[in-house]
Scaffold this motif. Structure first.
Motif, PDB file in Angstrom:
ATOM      1  N   LEU A 151      54.590  -5.738 -32.357  1.00  0.00           N
ATOM      2  CA  LEU A 151      55.737  -6.537 -31.664  1.00  0.00           C
ATOM      3  C   LEU A 151      56.212  -5.294 -30.308  1.00  0.00           C
ATOM      4  CD1 LEU A 151      58.437  -7.013 -34.581  1.00  0.00           C
ATOM      5  CD2 LEU A 151      56.994  -8.975 -33.498  1.00  0.00           C
ATOM      6  N   GLY A 152      55.807  -5.851 -29.182  1.00  0.00           N
ATOM      7  CA  GLY A 152      56.036  -5.079 -28.367  1.00  0.00           C
ATOM      8  C   GLY A 152      54.490  -3.930 -27.847  1.00  0.00           C
ATOM      9  N   CYS A 153      53.350  -5.012 -27.971  1.00  0.00           N
ATOM     10  CA  CYS A 153      52.551  -4.856 -27.731  1.00  0.00           C
ATOM     11  C   CYS A 153      51.847  -4.111 -26.898  1.00  0.00           C
ATOM     12  CB  CYS A 153      51.625  -6.004 -27.793  1.00  0.00           C
ATOM     13  SG  CYS A 153      51.595  -7.603 -26.757  1.00  0.00           S
ATOM     14  N   MET A 215      56.082  -2.285 -35.061  1.00  0.00           N
ATOM     15  CA  MET A 215      56.545  -2.036 -34.172  1.00  0.00           C
ATOM     16  C   MET A 215      56.186  -0.689 -33.977  1.00  0.00           C
ATOM     17  SD  MET A 215      60.665  -2.723 -33.619  1.00  0.00           S
ATOM     18  CE  MET A 215      60.317  -4.596 -34.304  1.00  0.00           C
ATOM     19  N   ASN A 216      55.637  -0.175 -32.422  1.00  0.00           N
ATOM     20  CA  ASN A 216      54.528   0.723 -32.148  1.00  0.00           C
ATOM     21  C   ASN A 216      55.698   1.414 -31.458  1.00  0.00           C
ATOM     22  OD1 ASN A 216      53.279   2.600 -33.214  1.00  0.00           O
ATOM     23  ND2 ASN A 216      51.301   1.828 -31.808  1.00  0.00           N
ATOM     24  N   MET A 217      56.290   2.823 -31.255  1.00  0.00           N
ATOM     25  CA  MET A 217      57.057   3.279 -30.240  1.00  0.00           C
ATOM     26  C   MET A 217      57.409   2.405 -29.249  1.00  0.00           C
ATOM     27  SD  MET A 217      56.585   6.622 -30.926  1.00  0.00           S
ATOM     28  CE  MET A 217      57.246   7.565 -29.482  1.00  0.00           C
ATOM     29  N   VAL A 218      58.675   1.666 -29.415  1.00  0.00           N
ATOM     30  CA  VAL A 218      59.240   0.737 -29.032  1.00  0.00           C
ATOM     31  C   VAL A 218      60.584   1.070 -29.344  1.00  0.00           C
ATOM     32  CG1 VAL A 218      59.409  -2.391 -29.020  1.00  0.00           C
ATOM     33  CG2 VAL A 218      56.928  -0.937 -29.369  1.00  0.00           C
ATOM     34  N   LEU A 219      61.088   1.140 -30.203  1.00  0.00           N
ATOM     35  CA  LEU A 219      62.540   1.331 -30.658  1.00  0.00           C
ATOM     36  C   LEU A 219      63.343   1.576 -29.479  1.00  0.00           C
ATOM     37  CD1 LEU A 219      63.756  -1.227 -33.050  1.00  0.00           C
ATOM     38  CD2 LEU A 219      64.152   1.088 -34.041  1.00  0.00           C
ATOM     39  N   LEU A 244      57.026   0.789 -38.808  1.00  0.00           N
ATOM     40  CA  LEU A 244      57.252   0.869 -37.707  1.00  0.00           C
ATOM     41  C   LEU A 244      57.548   2.463 -37.277  1.00  0.00           C
ATOM     42  CD1 LEU A 244      61.301   0.016 -36.857  1.00  0.00           C
ATOM     43  CD2 LEU A 244      60.703   2.747 -36.205  1.00  0.00           C
ATOM     44  N   SER A 245      56.800   2.872 -35.920  1.00  0.00           N
ATOM     45  CA  SER A 245      56.730   4.278 -35.163  1.00  0.00           C
ATOM     46  C   SER A 245      57.872   4.437 -34.211  1.00  0.00           C
ATOM     47  CB  SER A 245      55.096   4.614 -34.659  1.00  0.00           C
ATOM     48  OG  SER A 245      55.458   3.902 -33.542  1.00  0.00           O
ATOM     49  N   ILE A 258      58.875  10.365 -17.478  1.00  0.00           N
ATOM     50  CA  ILE A 258      56.955   9.378 -17.929  1.00  0.00           C
ATOM     51  C   ILE A 258      57.500   8.195 -18.850  1.00  0.00           C
ATOM     52  CG2 ILE A 258      55.454  10.387 -18.882  1.00  0.00           C
ATOM     53  CD1 ILE A 258      56.073  12.828 -19.340  1.00  0.00           C
ATOM     54  N   ILE A 259      58.323   7.381 -19.105  1.00  0.00           N
ATOM     55  CA  ILE A 259      57.712   6.706 -20.043  1.00  0.00           C
ATOM     56  C   ILE A 259      59.134   5.866 -21.027  1.00  0.00           C
ATOM     57  CG2 ILE A 259      55.846   7.193 -21.709  1.00  0.00           C
ATOM     58  CD1 ILE A 259      57.185   7.571 -24.488  1.00  0.00           C
ATOM     59  N   GLY A 260      59.857   6.443 -20.300  1.00  0.00           N
ATOM     60  CA  GLY A 260      61.304   5.344 -20.175  1.00  0.00           C
ATOM     61  C   GLY A 260      61.636   5.558 -21.055  1.00  0.00           C
ATOM     62  N   GLY A 261      62.628   3.864 -21.577  1.00  0.00           N
ATOM     63  CA  GLY A 261      63.585   4.801 -22.644  1.00  0.00           C
ATOM     64  C   GLY A 261      65.599   4.647 -23.006  1.00  0.00           C
ATOM     65  N   SER A 262      65.774   3.729 -23.659  1.00  0.00           N
ATOM     66  CA  SER A 262      67.367   3.294 -23.382  1.00  0.00           C
ATOM     67  C   SER A 262      67.612   4.275 -24.819  1.00  0.00           C
ATOM     68  CB  SER A 262      67.494   2.438 -24.255  1.00  0.00           C
ATOM     69  OG  SER A 262      67.259   1.465 -23.571  1.00  0.00           O
TER      70      SER A 262
END
Length: 310
Positions: A151-153, A215-219, A244-245, A258-262
């Motif tokens: 999920l969030g591949c 759910m790998n480094m997506v949350l 989940l990671s 670098i990798i974005g995120g909320s």
């Protein structure tokens, strides 16, 4: 919660509006200003009163402070009364609609980010993770039976690794068409991979469709992280596995560049709470150091055979 402070806080219509909205959405001051159409100093004064009354909680994430309603047993009755008081009022409906727009703006910002970085995503991720092989670690945690979903591949890197170990269906879901295009190129020769476009908060999957969800480094890219966790519970079969990671909470704003995120990561207890509230049994939490003095926490949870009432 002190009752006198609580009742004083609720004696103002604007604070009632704020509490009504903030039990549905977590928002920062700038967003709240737009929702209630007030100057920032006025909003800040009302938020301070609600905080002191014990009805609101806050968290700092980088340069922003986010506010939400406290959701413990002592406050639930108060929130229910606020709901009953405002749910049919036109202004409350408008406030919720504007709040949803604030969340949509965040989501669109994330989509624009991934549209730009999709071709370079694997390199950017490597810059943060360094030599840590997250995909191999995930492979070791998975029991290879039944349908598996990433999920969030993203670019399909994990699915490519897993396809070497199983002939069962591998379902990749991502809400970025550009990331999925990269995944299609990578997985063009993989016969058991299926890619779907969709939001993790509203998974394009049937109830109990899969046996293992990852759910790998997506949350940290999701504005309301509890929603995709609840969705995972819905689509997992009983006794299904959820891995989940994500980052441990940190203060390194440059990582977003670098990798974005909320979110700047999460406290372990926060993710544990979301998992348990969704209905999962948490079985294991592992932690791994990566570049930039960051920590990745990996949560292994299971959906119980019989759904339990919380």
């Amino acid at each position: 919660m002190e009752l006198i402070k609580c009742f004083k806080a609720l004696s103002d219509k604007t604070r009632l509006r704020l509490l009504y909205v903030l039990q549905h959405y977590e928002l920062n001051v700038n967003e709240i200003v737009l929702v209630v159409d007030m100057i920032q100093s006025g909003v800040s004064r009302h938020l301070k009163i609600l905080m002191e009354s014990g009805l609101l909680t806050s968290r700092r994430d980088g340069s922003f402070i986010y506010y939400s309603a406290v959701k413990n047993d002592a406050v639930k009755t108060v929130l229910s009364l606020v709901d009953q008081s405002l749910e049919k009022e036109e202004i409350a409906g408008k406030d919720l609609a504007t709040s949803r727009e604030m969340i949509k703006i965040r989501q669109n910002r994330t989509k624009r980010f991934f549209k730009t970085v999709a071709p370079q995503w694997d390199r950017l991720k490597k810059e943060v993770l360094g030599d840590f092989d997250l995909n191999s670690m995930m492979k070791e945690k998975i029991s290879f039976y039944g349908n598996i979903s990433d999920l969030g591949c993203g670019t399909g890197e994990l699915i490519d690794v897993l396809s070497e170990e199983t002939s069962h269906k591998l379902i990749g879901i991502d809400y970025s068409p550009e990331m999925l295009e990269q995944a299609r190129l990578r997985l063009s020769g993989t016969g058991n991979a299926e890619l779907r476009l969709g939001e993790l908060e509203h998974l394009p999957m049937k109830n109990q469709e899969i046996d293992t969800a990852i759910m790998n480094m997506v949350l940290h890219h999701i504005s309301q992280p509890e929603l995709p966790i609840a969705e995972v519970y819905r689509v997992l079969k009983p006794e299904g596995l959820f891995i989940l990671s994500d980052f441990e909470k940190h203060d390194k704003e440059e990582i977003k560049e670098i990798i974005g995120g909320s979110w700047l990561g999460f406290e372990k207890e926060k993710i544990k709470t979301w998992l348990i509230e969704a209905g999962f049994h948490l079985t294991l939490v592992d932690s791994y150091p990566v570049n930039h003095d960051l920590i990745i926490n990996v949560f292994t949870a299971q959906k119980p055979l019989i759904q339990e009432k919380l």
